[in-house]
Design an enzyme around this catalytic site. Structure first.
Site, mmCIF file in Angstrom:
data_model
loop_
_atom_site.group_PDB
_atom_site.id
_atom_site.type_symbol
_atom_site.label_atom_id
_atom_site.label_comp_id
_atom_site.label_asym_id
_atom_site.label_seq_id
_atom_site.Cartn_x
_atom_site.Cartn_y
_atom_site.Cartn_z
ATOM 1 N N ASP A 123 -2.879 -18.060 0.098
ATOM 2 C CA ASP A 123 -3.783 -18.531 -0.649
ATOM 3 C C ASP A 123 -4.775 -19.845 -0.143
ATOM 4 O OD1 ASP A 123 -1.664 -20.034 -1.022
ATOM 5 O OD2 ASP A 123 -1.914 -20.457 -3.034
ATOM 6 N N LYS B 182 3.058 -15.217 1.799
ATOM 7 C CA LYS B 182 3.393 -16.113 0.709
ATOM 8 C C LYS B 182 4.816 -16.294 0.708
ATOM 9 C CE LYS B 182 1.447 -17.174 -2.610
ATOM 10 N NZ LYS B 182 1.243 -18.469 -3.180
ATOM 11 N N TYR C 26 0.978 -1.360 -0.066
ATOM 12 C CA TYR C 26 0.079 -0.039 0.126
ATOM 13 C C TYR C 26 1.008 1.081 0.061
ATOM 14 C CZ TYR C 26 -4.695 -1.868 0.687
ATOM 15 O OH TYR C 26 -6.038 -2.650 0.301
ATOM 16 N N ASP D 203 -6.511 -7.013 3.389
ATOM 17 C CA ASP D 203 -7.736 -6.569 2.887
ATOM 18 C C ASP D 203 -8.565 -7.544 2.251
ATOM 19 O OD1 ASP D 203 -9.229 -4.228 1.530
ATOM 20 O OD2 ASP D 203 -8.059 -4.584 -0.141
#
Ligand code: IPM
Ligand code: MG
Length: 367
Positions: free
Chosen positions: A226, A193, A142, A250
């Site tokens: 994921d 990740k 961000y 988010d």
């Protein structure tokens, strides 16, 4: 009677409608002689851009800094789709988060028993769900630099965002998650990740080390972001506290919101570091957006906004009993069958924003 300064930023779309209901709840506490709230209102988002060409003015930023807490509605809408990127409505919210250093975003997803039917998942998967998503809010992709579009000169452009995390940023958000877990069912799931991203490798290392050093009594699990998304819709009740970065947070919090029946149900708190007196800068906002399609029609569900005010009482002012009263009032109103359109489920009748506010106030008065 104790008095606190609230700065209201209703924003765009349904923001003003839902903030109006919170003002009534806040006033109720004053009239009941319990706690007084001094309220001032500013502009943020598209309405601020229309008024003075910026997504938030310097004077409203100063008021946000000076307040005991900020209550934020929502920003954005198709009207401002074409405004320059730097002054787009969302820039106001991002500046508030960054300048007030609100690094810890708490998004509790609770499925009230009465709403299990309104979820898109099977009721038995979500009934009694109570998870807390702890989203890092001032770092990652961000805010990372460089963040730009460059012209490659051959008819091609390149868009660049930078995902970046330093050790201290991961540690402080990890601490918030572990501390919360100790007051709940003592389990943290950390999502990143690490199989693709260096920032994910570091995230995993830092959370693991922090856990070993200071929070070995808490159960810690790691998950790839994921897979975490998949597990959230497969078996959401396995989770207690989920800690993750800004972008994954988010996305995962929108999923979590829908588990509870509607985006209109999820409140949030954005907190800064505690100062010497234990005070934190704080902003409270519903997870839902400005919902331009229903704005101004009196249809919006004010529960996420009122729930955000309950979080404000709990986290900014230590008024846990008063926060419980609001949350119980909400649960009772839902149990009575009252529904706004977003949580309609099989209900034959739907109610509007003000009627939902009325019902919550009536429950508060009874409590
Ligand atoms: C949220 C919103 C914001 C975000 C937008 C409005 C900038 O989606 O609070 O989840 O992406 O953080
Ligand atoms: Mg979002």
């Amino acid at each position: 009677m104790k008095s606190y300064k609230l700065f209201l930023l209703p924003g765009d779309g349904i923001g003003p409608e839902v903030v109006r209901e919170v003002v009534r709840v806040a006033d109720w506490f004053g009239k009941a002689g319990l706690v007084h709230f001094e309220m001032e209102t500013g502009l943020v988002g598209g309405c601020a851009y229309d008024a003075h060409g910026a997504a938030i003015s310097e004077s409203d930023m100063a008021l946000a800094h000076a307040a005991d807490a900020v209550l934020f509605g929502a920003v954005g809408g198709p009207k401002w789709d074409a405004v320059p990127y730097d002054v787009r409505p969302e820039a106001g919210l991002l500046r508030l988060r960054k300048d007030l250093k609100l690094f810890a975003n708490l998004r509790p997803a609770i499925c009230y028993p009465a709403l299990a039917e309104a979820s898109s998942l099977k009721p038995e998967l979500v009934e009694g769900l109570d998870i807390m998503i702890v989203r890092e809010l001032t770092g990652g992709v961000y805010f990372g630099e460089p963040k730009q579009i460059i012209d490659l000169g051959n008819g091609q452009k390149r868009g660049i965002d930078t995902q970046v995390y330093d050790t201290y940023e991961i540690e402080r958000i990890g601490r918030v998650a572990f501390e919360l877990a100790r007051k709940r069912t003592n389990k943290v799931t950390s999502g990143e990740k690490r199989n693709v991203m260096k920032s994910g490798v570091l995230w995993n290392e830092v959370i693991t080390a922090l856990h070993k050093r200071e929070y070995a009594d808490v159960t810690l699990e790691h998950a790839l972001a994921d897979s975490l998304a998949m597990q959230l819709v497969r078996a959401p009740k396995q989770f207690d506290v989920i800690v993750t970065d800004n972008l994954f947070g988010d996305i995962l919090s929108d999923i979590a919101a829908m588990l509870t029946g509607s985006l209109g149900m999820l409140p949030s708190a954005s907190l800064g570091e505690a100062d010497a007196k234990g005070q934190r800068k704080a902003l409270y906002e519903p997870v839902h957006g400005s919902a331009p399609d229903i704005a101004g029609k009196g249809l919006a569900n004010p529960i996420a906004m009122i729930g955000s005010f309950a979080m404000c009482l709990r986290y900014s002012f230590g008024l846990g009993t008063e926060a419980d009263r609001i949350e119980t009032a909400i649960a009772n109103v839902l149990a009575s069958g009252l529904r706004t359109a977003d949580i309609r489920g099989n209900a034959s009748h739907v109610t509007g924003t003000v009627e939902m506010g009325d019902a919550i106030l009536a429950e508060l008065a009874k409590s």
